[in-house]
Design an enzyme around this catalytic site. Structure first.
Site, PDB file in Angstrom:
ATOM      1  N   MET A   1      -8.696   7.540   9.260  1.00  0.00           N
ATOM      2  CA  MET A   1      -9.079   8.179   7.987  1.00  0.00           C
ATOM      3  C   MET A   1      -9.912   9.434   8.233  1.00  0.00           C
ATOM      4  O   MET A   1     -11.092   9.511   7.885  1.00  0.00           O
ATOM      5  CB  MET A   1      -9.820   7.170   7.092  1.00  0.00           C
ATOM      6  CG  MET A   1      -8.902   6.084   6.586  1.00  0.00           C
ATOM      7  SD  MET A   1      -9.739   4.832   5.619  1.00  0.00           S
ATOM      8  CE  MET A   1     -10.310   3.716   6.896  1.00  0.00           C
TER       9      MET A   1
ATOM     10  N   LYS B   1      -3.480   3.472  -3.152  1.00  0.00           N
ATOM     11  CA  LYS B   1      -4.020   4.679  -3.767  1.00  0.00           C
ATOM     12  C   LYS B   1      -4.069   5.774  -2.713  1.00  0.00           C
ATOM     13  O   LYS B   1      -4.284   5.545  -1.544  1.00  0.00           O
ATOM     14  CB  LYS B   1      -5.409   4.504  -4.361  1.00  0.00           C
ATOM     15  CG  LYS B   1      -6.186   3.309  -3.963  1.00  0.00           C
ATOM     16  CD  LYS B   1      -7.469   3.285  -4.753  1.00  0.00           C
ATOM     17  CE  LYS B   1      -8.436   2.223  -4.356  1.00  0.00           C
ATOM     18  NZ  LYS B   1      -8.084   1.009  -3.795  1.00  0.00           N
TER      19      LYS B   1
ATOM     20  N   ASP C   1       0.842  -1.195   0.000  1.00  0.00           N
ATOM     21  CA  ASP C   1       0.000   0.000   0.000  1.00  0.00           C
ATOM     22  C   ASP C   1       0.874   1.240   0.000  1.00  0.00           C
ATOM     23  O   ASP C   1       2.050   1.198   0.339  1.00  0.00           O
ATOM     24  CB  ASP C   1      -0.897   0.008   1.246  1.00  0.00           C
ATOM     25  CG  ASP C   1      -2.066  -0.945   1.102  1.00  0.00           C
ATOM     26  OD1 ASP C   1      -2.304  -1.422  -0.024  1.00  0.00           O
ATOM     27  OD2 ASP C   1      -2.726  -1.223   2.116  1.00  0.00           O
TER      28      ASP C   1
HETATM   29  N1  SAH Z   1      -4.239  -0.809   8.686  1.00  0.00           N
HETATM   30  C1  SAH Z   1      -3.885   0.522   9.141  1.00  0.00           C
HETATM   31  C2  SAH Z   1      -4.971   1.530   8.879  1.00  0.00           C
HETATM   32  C3  SAH Z   1      -5.194   1.783   7.418  1.00  0.00           C
HETATM   33  S1  SAH Z   1      -6.355   3.056   7.128  1.00  0.00           S
HETATM   34  C4  SAH Z   1      -3.531   0.454  10.637  1.00  0.00           C
HETATM   35  O1  SAH Z   1      -3.762  -0.576  11.264  1.00  0.00           O
HETATM   36  O2  SAH Z   1      -3.017   1.434  11.165  1.00  0.00           O
HETATM   37  C5  SAH Z   1      -5.294   4.460   6.982  1.00  0.00           C
HETATM   38  C6  SAH Z   1      -5.444   5.356   8.175  1.00  0.00           C
HETATM   39  O3  SAH Z   1      -4.647   4.864   9.261  1.00  0.00           O
HETATM   40  C7  SAH Z   1      -4.964   6.762   7.977  1.00  0.00           C
HETATM   41  O4  SAH Z   1      -5.916   7.562   7.312  1.00  0.00           O
HETATM   42  C8  SAH Z   1      -4.747   7.211   9.391  1.00  0.00           C
HETATM   43  O5  SAH Z   1      -5.974   7.519  10.015  1.00  0.00           O
HETATM   44  C9  SAH Z   1      -4.203   5.950  10.041  1.00  0.00           C
HETATM   45  N2  SAH Z   1      -2.734   5.896  10.098  1.00  0.00           N
HETATM   46  C10 SAH Z   1      -1.929   5.002   9.504  1.00  0.00           C
HETATM   47  N3  SAH Z   1      -0.637   5.216   9.836  1.00  0.00           N
HETATM   48  C11 SAH Z   1      -0.631   6.273  10.676  1.00  0.00           C
HETATM   49  C12 SAH Z   1       0.383   6.987  11.378  1.00  0.00           C
HETATM   50  N4  SAH Z   1       1.681   6.642  11.278  1.00  0.00           N
HETATM   51  N5  SAH Z   1       0.015   8.030  12.145  1.00  0.00           N
HETATM   52  C13 SAH Z   1      -1.270   8.401  12.265  1.00  0.00           C
HETATM   53  N6  SAH Z   1      -2.284   7.765  11.625  1.00  0.00           N
HETATM   54  C14 SAH Z   1      -1.973   6.722  10.831  1.00  0.00           C
END
Ligand code: SAH
Length: 255
Positions: A175, A57, A35
């Protein structure tokens, strides 16, 4: 003989937060389908001989569709290759893994899930707060500000039936989108008091990490920190340790 697909959590960004198992399978992978959120430092653990494809994306820019990702996983594994499907954070948290697992099952492809550190946990670590501090919260809810297009009320229908329970909960909102006013309204409608502490954490665990502390009634005026960003709402956020970047800080104004 058919290969195997590993659904692997890449963690929140800091490569040191990868699991040892994630590093092992990355090293042995023939193909890595990753991703957008996966950092280049994490991809360096892949073998130089591996085929690495960005299927993510972001900001509306189109890479592969979900169906194309399923086809790629099934085709490569069908050729006997070891495929790593690498996702930010944990693969099973807002990662569309449900659809991918279903497609792999239907195609009869063997798969294994390797968990990762999800963003909510990295955000809590950054802020030095306990998400379930027993003095302030008895539940933790992972939710999202982003609804599926065909189910516009999905998030509301989760939050609204339990307004009382929310008072005693910590919410991790993934998100966030690029403005907070609708989210603010939805959280207030769902029963969260306007003075609820809200923590916005951007790029948790990376060198670009930023933390902003505010309250729900001021959320719509909060700075839009760079993505990825997550919101932690609830009394536990009150004691957050803020970042060393004063320009993005705002002290909690007592309600
Ligand atoms: N599978 C991922 C989430 C994917 S959805 C997980 O478990 O973290 C993508 C969202 O994850 C982003 O829009 C944001 O809200 C969050 N996210 C992912 N990495 C992040 C980070 N390093 N800091 C803050 N938010 C994060």
């Amino acid at each position: 003989m058919a290969g195997k697909v590993y659904l692997v959590g890449a963690g929140p960004g800091d490569p040191d937060l990868l699991t040892i198992k994630a590093v092992k399978v990355l090293r042995s992978a023939d193909v890595v389908l990753h991703d957008e959120l996966v950092s280049p430092e994490v991809l360096q653990f892949a073998s130089p001989a591996a085929t690495i494809i960005n299927v993510g994306k972001r900001c509306g820019r189109r890479h592969a569709s979900q169906e194309e990702i399923h086809c790629l996983m099934i085709a490569y594994a069908g050729d006997g290759l070891t495929v790593v499907r690498l996702k930010g954070g944990d693969p099973l948290v807002f990662g569309r893994a449900g659809e991918e697992i279903e497609a792999l099952r239907q195609a009869g492809i063997e798969f294994e899930v390797i968990p990762g550190v999800t963003a909510a946990l990295a955000a809590a670590a950054a802020a030095g707060i306990s998400l379930t501090d027993r003095r302030m919260a008895s539940a933790l809810l992972f939710t999202t500000a982003h609804s599926q297009a065909d189910k516009p009320d999905a998030r509301r229908s989760i939050l609204q039936p339990f307004p009382g329970a929310l008072l005693d909960s910590t919410l991790a909102v993934y998100m966030l989108g690029s403005h907070y006013s609708r989210l603010q309204g939805d959280l207030i409608t769902a029963g969260l008091p306007p003075e609820t502490p809200c923590l916005i954490v951007s790029a948790a665990s990376t060198a670009e990490e930023r933390i902003h502390l505010t309250t729900l009634d001021k959320l719509s005026a909060a700075p839009i920190l760079p993505p990825p960003r997550i919101l932690i709402a609830g009394q536990v956020a009150r004691t957050a340790r803020l970042s060393s970047h004063p320009e993005t800080e705002a002290r909690l104004v007592p309600g």
